[in-house]
Design a protein around this motif. Structure first.
Motif, mmCIF file in Angstrom:
data_model
loop_
_atom_site.group_PDB
_atom_site.id
_atom_site.type_symbol
_atom_site.label_atom_id
_atom_site.label_comp_id
_atom_site.label_asym_id
_atom_site.label_seq_id
_atom_site.Cartn_x
_atom_site.Cartn_y
_atom_site.Cartn_z
ATOM 1 N N GLY A 103 22.874 37.643 51.606
ATOM 2 C CA GLY A 103 24.217 37.953 52.087
ATOM 3 C C GLY A 103 24.726 39.268 51.547
ATOM 4 N N ARG A 104 25.930 39.570 51.935
ATOM 5 C CA ARG A 104 26.507 40.890 51.663
ATOM 6 C C ARG A 104 26.941 41.046 50.216
ATOM 7 N N PHE A 105 27.411 39.933 49.611
ATOM 8 C CA PHE A 105 28.000 40.044 48.278
ATOM 9 C C PHE A 105 27.209 39.263 47.239
ATOM 10 N N CYS A 106 27.278 39.742 46.016
ATOM 11 C CA CYS A 106 26.756 39.004 44.866
ATOM 12 C C CYS A 106 27.545 37.687 44.777
ATOM 13 N N ALA A 107 26.895 36.589 44.369
ATOM 14 C CA ALA A 107 27.537 35.262 44.385
ATOM 15 C C ALA A 107 28.863 35.261 43.628
ATOM 16 N N ILE A 108 28.875 35.942 42.481
ATOM 17 C CA ILE A 108 30.117 35.905 41.689
ATOM 18 C C ILE A 108 30.288 37.181 40.870
ATOM 19 N N HIS A 109 31.537 37.638 40.809
ATOM 20 C CA HIS A 109 31.911 38.789 39.982
ATOM 21 C C HIS A 109 32.916 38.306 38.936
ATOM 22 N N GLY A 110 32.998 39.016 37.838
ATOM 23 C CA GLY A 110 34.006 38.703 36.827
ATOM 24 C C GLY A 110 35.077 39.795 36.789
ATOM 25 N N LEU A 111 36.334 39.397 36.892
ATOM 26 C CA LEU A 111 37.458 40.344 36.778
ATOM 27 C C LEU A 111 38.665 39.556 36.280
ATOM 28 N N ALA A 112 39.368 40.103 35.296
ATOM 29 C CA ALA A 112 40.534 39.395 34.753
ATOM 30 C C ALA A 112 41.563 39.163 35.857
ATOM 31 N N GLN A 113 42.187 37.989 35.828
ATOM 32 C CA GLN A 113 43.138 37.610 36.882
ATOM 33 C C GLN A 113 44.246 38.652 37.069
ATOM 34 N N GLY A 114 44.733 39.198 35.955
ATOM 35 C CA GLY A 114 45.810 40.198 36.037
ATOM 36 C C GLY A 114 45.375 41.421 36.831
ATOM 37 N N ALA A 115 44.093 41.796 36.714
ATOM 38 C CA ALA A 115 43.584 42.959 37.456
ATOM 39 C C ALA A 115 43.531 42.625 38.945
ATOM 40 N N THR A 116 43.066 41.426 39.273
ATOM 41 C CA THR A 116 43.012 41.001 40.688
ATOM 42 C C THR A 116 44.431 40.996 41.275
ATOM 43 N N GLU A 117 45.377 40.454 40.516
ATOM 44 C CA GLU A 117 46.758 40.398 41.020
ATOM 45 C C GLU A 117 47.293 41.809 41.281
ATOM 46 N N ARG A 118 46.985 42.756 40.386
ATOM 47 C CA ARG A 118 47.484 44.134 40.583
ATOM 48 C C ARG A 118 46.877 44.781 41.828
ATOM 49 N N LEU A 119 45.609 44.466 42.115
ATOM 50 C CA LEU A 119 44.991 45.020 43.330
ATOM 51 C C LEU A 119 45.665 44.441 44.581
#
Ligand SMILES: Cc1cc2nc3c(=O)[nH]c(=O)nc-3n(C[C@H](O)[C@H](O)[C@H](O)COP(=O)(O)OP(=O)(O)OC[C@H]3O[C@@H](n4cnc5c(N)ncnc54)[C@H](O)[C@@H]3O)c2cc1C
Length: 382
Positions: A103-119
């Motif tokens: 598939g197109r994406f790696c199964a899982i990435h790690g990123l702090a929740q606060g960073a995801t929320e800011r994006l």
């Protein structure tokens, strides 16, 4: 099947309570389809960057956030987790190469929740929408489910009464919206607590694998947050003494503990009031599904609203919620078992099971979030 994006400005008034990952995603997915939702949150802003919280972002979430462009930013900022290892002491019981997921994406990435929320907040800003912070929904009891009336209360005490066409409760596990519907939150709490500590190292560390060490009883997990930050998560209160740090520790950036609950609300909507994310379901962090499932709820709900089919939301989401609760319950039981015989059986059979194709594929599939129904508005291969 189209995804309903673009076109004319939609006039339905939509209030989203809660600007966590689920609420922000709902706002963004509605905005890119021409709606102008209002999103409020009683907090002061997004989760602090140093609090990793929900840090696993699975491939399904990356599929879902592609259309808004957020995926590109997540992939640029996050750590792809290429290997998932299970150890018992020094012995590696299983090593699952997550890159073998087609598939197109790696199964899982790690990123702090606060960073995801800011994006998500930055993507939402492109539509001229910003969360209204320090504004709480005080729903009382919602009497008219078709035109729900709620009071908004700001930090200075000012109040405002609103009657949106659609109310989305994405206000977390203690959801005021869920309570205002008089809906229960049935389920159970496990005896087990999970303990978390994040450490920043003096130099970058190998952030491309995640690992669980079975301590029998109990477990210690190691998960990458960024190039120089690792999270350790354990069922053992004294876990910090068991950590073998890969580098010199610069600082402990965050620590937390929580009790595990498995609960979900059913149905996930009444009239024009909808619940998404932790407001609708909570479970253990085993498998890193919580935030991802909430983002998935939000994407389905926005698509159904754009299609004028929002009454189908609960029936379409409940099977996915039940599947994830069942999967995380099983994983949690596996890592929290205390019976020595059961532990011995698990340690004997799990490695050989994971060496074979079907069990390994099933595990990878659920890590990637592909075990819930595929979003019908996505017309390319995941
Ligand atoms: C301390 C902590 C540690 C965690 N660690 C992990 C972890 O290790 N792994 C994992 O997978 N998950 C973890 N989680 C859970 C994870 O953070 C959630 O699954 C995820 O954030 C769910 O997103 P959500 O948007 O549904 O809810 P939330 O992120 O909870 O967002 C809800 C939002 O609603 C707002 N709100 C609440 N009440 C009101 C109201 N009355 N009016 C307006 N706004 C309101 C809140 O301020 C919040 O911003 C952790 C959570 C916490 C609190």
């Amino acid at each position: 099947m189209g995804d309903g994006a673009g076109g004319e400005r939609k006039t339905k008034s939509i209030l989203i309570a809660g600007a966590g990952p689920a609420g922000l995603t709902a706002a963004l997915e509605l905005a890119r389809r021409g709606f102008v939702p209002r999103i409020i949150d009683d907090g002061q802003g997004p989760v602090p960057l140093e609090e990793s919280r929900a840090l696993g972002i699975n491939a399904r979430t990356l599929t879902l956030l592609s259309a808004s462009g957020v995926t590109d930013h997540i992939v640029a900022a996050a750590q792809p987790i290429g290997h998932f290892r299970i150890r018992s002491g020094a012995k590696v019981l299983a090593d699952v190469d997550t890159r073998r997921l087609p598939g197109r994406f790696c199964a899982i990435h790690g990123l702090a929740q606060g960073a995801t929320e800011r994006l998500l907040i930055a993507a939402l800003a492109a539509y001229g929408i910003a969360p209204e912070w320090q504004t709480a929904v005080d729903a009382g009891i919602i009497a008219d489910l078709l035109k729900p009336e709620v009071t908004l209360r700001r930090a200075d005490g000012a109040t405002e009464t609103v009657r949106p066409d659609i109310l989305i409760g994405a206000d977390g596990a203690h959801s005021a919206v869920r309570k205002a519907l008089g809906a229960g939150f049935p389920g159970e709490a496990l005896e087990a607590y999970f303990y978390i500590a994040d450490f920043r190292y003096a130099k970058p560390v190998d952030a491309h694998f995640a690992e669980i060490t079975l301590c029998d009883p109990g477990m210690l997990g190691r998960l990458p947050v960024s190039a120089d930050v690792l999270r350790y998560i354990s069922t053992l209160e004294d876990f910090e003494g068991r950590i073998v740090h890969p580098e010199v520790v610069a600082e402990k950036t965050w620590a937390s503990q929580f009790r595990i609950h498995f609960r979900h609300v059913e149905p996930m909507a009444k009239g024009n009031v909808f619940m998404a994310g932790d407001a609708a379901h909570i479970h253990s962090p085993a498998g890193a599904r919580g935030m991802n499932l909430g983002i998935e709820d939000a994407c389905w709900l926005a698509w159904l609203i754009a299609e004028g089919r929002e009454e189908e939301y609960s029936a379409l989401r409940i099977p996915a919620v039940k599947q994830v609760l069942k999967q995380t319950y099983g994983l949690t039981r596996l890592v929290t078992m205390k019976n020595p015989l059961a532990i011995a059986m698990r340690n004997l059979f799990a490695p050989s099971l994971l060496r074979f194709g079907p069990a390994r594929r099933r595990l990878l599939h659920s890590i990637a979030g592909y075990d819930t129904p595929r979003p019908p508005w996505i017309d390319w291969a995941e």
